[in-house]
Design a protein around this motif. Sequence first.
Motif, PDB file in Angstrom:
ATOM      1  N   UNK A   1       8.569  -7.275   9.227  1.00 14.62           N
ATOM      2  CA  UNK A   1       9.281  -6.127   9.779  1.00 14.62           C
ATOM      3  C   UNK A   1       9.293  -4.973   8.788  1.00 14.62           C
ATOM      4  N   UNK A   2       9.555  -5.274   7.509  1.00 11.79           N
ATOM      5  CA  UNK A   2       9.596  -4.223   6.498  1.00 11.79           C
ATOM      6  C   UNK A   2       8.234  -3.578   6.313  1.00 11.79           C
ATOM      7  N   UNK A   3       7.191  -4.386   6.213  1.00 11.88           N
ATOM      8  CA  UNK A   3       5.857  -3.840   5.978  1.00 11.88           C
ATOM      9  C   UNK A   3       5.332  -3.027   7.149  1.00 11.88           C
ATOM     10  N   UNK A   4       5.460  -3.559   8.334  1.00 11.79           N
ATOM     11  CA  UNK A   4       4.774  -2.949   9.462  1.00 11.79           C
ATOM     12  C   UNK A   4       5.611  -1.929  10.219  1.00 11.79           C
ATOM     13  N   UNK A   5       6.901  -2.123  10.296  1.00 10.49           N
ATOM     14  CA  UNK A   5       7.721  -1.179  11.053  1.00 10.49           C
ATOM     15  C   UNK A   5       8.343  -0.104  10.162  1.00 10.49           C
ATOM     16  N   UNK A   6       8.958  -0.496   9.082  1.00 12.40           N
ATOM     17  CA  UNK A   6       9.647   0.473   8.234  1.00 12.40           C
ATOM     18  C   UNK A   6       8.683   1.335   7.421  1.00 12.40           C
ATOM     19  N   UNK A   7       7.572   0.770   6.974  1.00 10.47           N
ATOM     20  CA  UNK A   7       6.622   1.542   6.165  1.00 10.47           C
ATOM     21  C   UNK A   7       5.518   2.182   7.000  1.00 10.47           C
ATOM     22  N   UNK A   8       5.578   2.006   8.321  1.00 15.97           N
ATOM     23  CA  UNK A   8       4.608   2.598   9.255  1.00 15.97           C
ATOM     24  C   UNK A   8       3.158   2.287   8.902  1.00 15.97           C
ATOM     25  N   UNK A   9       2.880   1.028   8.590  1.00 17.94           N
ATOM     26  CA  UNK A   9       1.505   0.653   8.261  1.00 17.94           C
ATOM     27  C   UNK A   9       0.609   0.603   9.483  1.00 17.94           C
ATOM     28  N   UNK A  10       1.208   0.660  10.665  1.00 17.90           N
ATOM     29  CA  UNK A  10       0.391   0.690  11.875  1.00 17.90           C
ATOM     30  C   UNK A  10      -0.380   1.989  11.986  1.00 17.90           C
ATOM     31  N   UNK A  11       0.135   3.028  11.354  1.00 16.26           N
ATOM     32  CA  UNK A  11      -0.503   4.331  11.445  1.00 16.26           C
ATOM     33  C   UNK A  11      -1.481   4.603  10.307  1.00 16.26           C
ATOM     34  N   UNK A  12      -1.396   3.841   9.221  1.00 15.36           N
ATOM     35  CA  UNK A  12      -2.262   4.075   8.079  1.00 15.36           C
ATOM     36  C   UNK A  12      -3.607   3.389   8.295  1.00 15.36           C
ATOM     37  N   UNK A  13      -4.666   4.044   7.851  1.00 12.21           N
ATOM     38  CA  UNK A  13      -6.015   3.504   8.022  1.00 12.21           C
ATOM     39  C   UNK A  13      -6.722   3.489   6.675  1.00 12.21           C
ATOM     40  N   UNK A  14      -7.584   2.481   6.483  1.00 16.08           N
ATOM     41  CA  UNK A  14      -8.393   2.370   5.269  1.00 16.08           C
ATOM     42  C   UNK A  14      -9.837   2.128   5.682  1.00 16.08           C
ATOM     43  N   UNK A  15     -10.745   2.351   4.747  1.00 16.82           N
ATOM     44  CA  UNK A  15     -12.150   2.053   5.021  1.00 16.82           C
ATOM     45  C   UNK A  15     -12.330   0.556   5.213  1.00 16.82           C
TER      46      UNK A  15
END
Length: 82
Positions: free
Chosen positions: A46-60
């Motif tokens: 929950x902390x990683x994916x919802x609070x830090x908005x990692x769903x929106x970040x993209x990497x190569x």
Amino acid sequence: MTMRLEIPLFMFILFLVTGLQYSEFFEPLGWWQYLIAPLPMMLLVWLLFDKLNLKEKRVDNGVGVLIILSGATIWIILEVFI
């Protein structure tokens, strides 16, 4: 090409949980381990994916593969040496 950061991080976490044998930490609790053991993992996800908005970040793709491979390497090291 890019990928969402949450996919390699989720795989990395799965490798670490497997390598650290996470469920063995809660064995002394008996039946309660089935209720208590998932709580820290759910909180972490929950902390990683919802609070830090990692769903929106993209990497190569290369960076994502390196994250996954680093998790697999740590898992292998933990299995062999510990």
